[in-house]
Design a protein around this motif. Structure first.
Motif, PDB file in Angstrom:
ATOM      1  N   ALA A 136       0.466  -3.448   6.323  1.00  0.00           N
ATOM      2  CA  ALA A 136       0.507  -2.778   5.020  1.00  0.00           C
ATOM      3  C   ALA A 136      -0.132  -1.403   5.107  1.00  0.00           C
ATOM      4  O   ALA A 136       0.382  -0.429   4.548  1.00  0.00           O
ATOM      5  CB  ALA A 136      -0.187  -3.633   3.961  1.00  0.00           C
ATOM      6  N   SER A 137      -1.253  -1.286   5.816  1.00  0.00           N
ATOM      7  CA  SER A 137      -1.899   0.022   6.000  1.00  0.00           C
ATOM      8  C   SER A 137      -0.984   0.988   6.737  1.00  0.00           C
ATOM      9  O   SER A 137      -1.008   2.188   6.488  1.00  0.00           O
ATOM     10  CB  SER A 137      -3.206  -0.130   6.787  1.00  0.00           C
ATOM     11  OG  SER A 137      -4.156  -0.837   6.040  1.00  0.00           O
ATOM     12  N   GLY A 139       2.169   0.999   6.394  1.00  0.00           N
ATOM     13  CA  GLY A 139       3.297   1.299   5.513  1.00  0.00           C
ATOM     14  C   GLY A 139       4.592   0.595   5.883  1.00  0.00           C
ATOM     15  O   GLY A 139       5.674   1.008   5.449  1.00  0.00           O
ATOM     16  N   ASP A 158       6.505  -4.330  -0.369  1.00  0.00           N
ATOM     17  CA  ASP A 158       5.959  -3.328  -1.285  1.00  0.00           C
ATOM     18  C   ASP A 158       4.497  -2.996  -0.958  1.00  0.00           C
ATOM     19  O   ASP A 158       3.591  -3.236  -1.759  1.00  0.00           O
ATOM     20  CB  ASP A 158       6.102  -3.808  -2.737  1.00  0.00           C
ATOM     21  CG  ASP A 158       5.925  -2.668  -3.734  1.00  0.00           C
ATOM     22  OD1 ASP A 158       5.971  -1.490  -3.319  1.00  0.00           O
ATOM     23  OD2 ASP A 158       5.713  -2.967  -4.917  1.00  0.00           O
ATOM     24  N   PRO A 159       4.245  -2.414   0.230  1.00  0.00           N
ATOM     25  CA  PRO A 159       2.870  -2.087   0.599  1.00  0.00           C
ATOM     26  C   PRO A 159       2.327  -0.895  -0.198  1.00  0.00           C
ATOM     27  O   PRO A 159       3.036   0.068  -0.455  1.00  0.00           O
ATOM     28  CB  PRO A 159       2.985  -1.729   2.084  1.00  0.00           C
ATOM     29  CG  PRO A 159       4.380  -1.229   2.246  1.00  0.00           C
ATOM     30  CD  PRO A 159       5.212  -2.008   1.264  1.00  0.00           C
ATOM     31  N   LYS A 160       1.085  -1.016  -0.613  1.00  0.00           N
ATOM     32  CA  LYS A 160       0.416   0.090  -1.293  1.00  0.00           C
ATOM     33  C   LYS A 160      -1.088  -0.072  -1.119  1.00  0.00           C
ATOM     34  O   LYS A 160      -1.619  -1.166  -1.294  1.00  0.00           O
ATOM     35  CB  LYS A 160       0.765   0.121  -2.780  1.00  0.00           C
ATOM     36  CG  LYS A 160       0.191   1.332  -3.484  1.00  0.00           C
ATOM     37  CD  LYS A 160       0.707   1.479  -4.891  1.00  0.00           C
ATOM     38  CE  LYS A 160       0.118   2.758  -5.475  1.00  0.00           C
ATOM     39  NZ  LYS A 160       0.552   2.974  -6.838  1.00  0.00           N
ATOM     40  N   ASP A 161      -1.746   1.013  -0.777  1.00  0.00           N
ATOM     41  CA  ASP A 161      -3.199   1.019  -0.593  1.00  0.00           C
ATOM     42  C   ASP A 161      -3.673  -0.077   0.359  1.00  0.00           C
ATOM     43  O   ASP A 161      -4.680  -0.741   0.115  1.00  0.00           O
ATOM     44  CB  ASP A 161      -3.909   0.887  -1.948  1.00  0.00           C
ATOM     45  CG  ASP A 161      -3.576   2.034  -2.895  1.00  0.00           C
ATOM     46  OD1 ASP A 161      -3.392   3.170  -2.402  1.00  0.00           O
ATOM     47  OD2 ASP A 161      -3.485   1.783  -4.112  1.00  0.00           O
ATOM     48  N   GLU A 163      -2.328  -2.986   1.140  1.00  0.00           N
ATOM     49  CA  GLU A 163      -2.024  -4.381   0.803  1.00  0.00           C
ATOM     50  C   GLU A 163      -0.564  -4.507   0.409  1.00  0.00           C
ATOM     51  O   GLU A 163       0.028  -3.572  -0.126  1.00  0.00           O
ATOM     52  CB  GLU A 163      -2.885  -4.868  -0.365  1.00  0.00           C
ATOM     53  CG  GLU A 163      -4.352  -4.979  -0.058  1.00  0.00           C
ATOM     54  CD  GLU A 163      -5.137  -5.539  -1.237  1.00  0.00           C
ATOM     55  OE1 GLU A 163      -4.530  -5.841  -2.281  1.00  0.00           O
ATOM     56  OE2 GLU A 163      -6.359  -5.671  -1.096  1.00  0.00           O
ATOM     57  N   TYR A 164      -0.008  -5.687   0.665  1.00  0.00           N
ATOM     58  CA  TYR A 164       1.344  -5.977   0.179  1.00  0.00           C
ATOM     59  C   TYR A 164       1.227  -6.490  -1.244  1.00  0.00           C
ATOM     60  O   TYR A 164       0.479  -7.423  -1.521  1.00  0.00           O
ATOM     61  CB  TYR A 164       2.039  -7.010   1.080  1.00  0.00           C
ATOM     62  CG  TYR A 164       2.511  -6.413   2.380  1.00  0.00           C
ATOM     63  CD1 TYR A 164       3.631  -5.582   2.412  1.00  0.00           C
ATOM     64  CD2 TYR A 164       1.842  -6.666   3.565  1.00  0.00           C
ATOM     65  CE1 TYR A 164       4.068  -5.018   3.599  1.00  0.00           C
ATOM     66  CE2 TYR A 164       2.277  -6.105   4.763  1.00  0.00           C
ATOM     67  CZ  TYR A 164       3.389  -5.280   4.760  1.00  0.00           C
ATOM     68  OH  TYR A 164       3.822  -4.710   5.939  1.00  0.00           O
ATOM     69  N   ARG A 165       1.981  -5.858  -2.147  1.00  0.00           N
ATOM     70  CA  ARG A 165       1.897  -6.243  -3.557  1.00  0.00           C
ATOM     71  C   ARG A 165       2.798  -7.419  -3.902  1.00  0.00           C
ATOM     72  O   ARG A 165       2.577  -8.093  -4.902  1.00  0.00           O
ATOM     73  CB  ARG A 165       2.222  -5.046  -4.451  1.00  0.00           C
ATOM     74  CG  ARG A 165       1.175  -3.943  -4.306  1.00  0.00           C
ATOM     75  CD  ARG A 165       1.356  -2.845  -5.303  1.00  0.00           C
ATOM     76  NE  ARG A 165       2.578  -2.096  -5.019  1.00  0.00           N
ATOM     77  CZ  ARG A 165       2.984  -1.058  -5.728  1.00  0.00           C
ATOM     78  NH1 ARG A 165       2.304  -0.654  -6.775  1.00  0.00           N
ATOM     79  NH2 ARG A 165       4.089  -0.418  -5.398  1.00  0.00           N
TER      80      ARG A 165
END
Length: 198
Positions: A136-137, A139, A158-161, A163-165
């Motif tokens: 996730a980091s 992307g 849906d990775p963001k910040d 983490e996978y959302r």
């Protein structure tokens, strides 16, 4: 009066040098650096490889190996968490124009990856805890985990910040469709990709 011995300064290996040394000493083992820690995974068994091959065939059937994307086994992906971090997912889908996107130590730029897939083995904690954060980091849009121990398939997206959302968990008797961001619509049966418990 006796002269004291002069000690030569000890030069410590980098993580990358240590990983390379382990790779030389354990041919066939997968050596990765995740979260600035070296991890070593033994050679996969047939049940592990059978799961990977089932995904590989489905991806080929969907036309994902050729054209805009390519399917790879054990290709290195550079991870942004540490200066030497990299992983070798069991299977990956990348953009086709990836030849010149190689980075340090034989790993490729994470920006070309559309999907990474891991089939769990003896390093269950890596696949379920460390790698979701690392991918996730980096992307990576889709991370698929074939969790043979718990008899499930997890599709993280849906990775963001870091983490996978989106976490979709699929159990025996169910089918699942991978996000079309990988380049095609691919639907698989959990029963087809899971092997018997270890």
């Amino acid at each position: 009066m006796s002269a004291a011995a002069v000690e030569e300064p000890f030069e410590q290996m980098t993580l990358l040098e240590a990983a390379e040394l382990i790779s030389e000493q354990l041919p066939g083992y997968r050596v990765e650096i995740i979260g600035s820690e070296i991890t070593v995974t033994p050679t996969p068994n047939m049940r592990h490889d059978r799961s990977v091959r089932r995904f590989d065939r489905a991806f080929n059937h969907a036309g994902l190996d050729g054209g805009e994307t390519e399917v790879w086994q054990n290709i290195g992906i550079w991870l942004p968490d540490g200066p030497f971090d990299y992983a070798q997912p069991d299977l990956a889908i990348t953009d086709a124009d990836c030849d010149d996107r190689i980075m340090d130590y034989g790993a490729y730029d994470p920006a070309i990856f559309r999907l990474v897939l891991e089939v769990t083995s003896s390093n269950l904690g890596n696949d379920l805890k460390k790698k979701p954060l690392a991918y996730a980091s980096a992307g990576v849009p889709v991370y698929v985990i074939v969790d043979r121990t718990n008899q499930r398939v997890m599709v993280l997206s849906d990775p963001k910040d870091g983490e996978y959302r989106v976490h979709a968990v699929h159990h025996p008797g169910q089918s699942f469709t991978l996000p079309e961001s990988i380049g095609a619509s691919v639907t698989l049966s959990v029963d087809d990709v899971l092997t018997a418990k270890k």
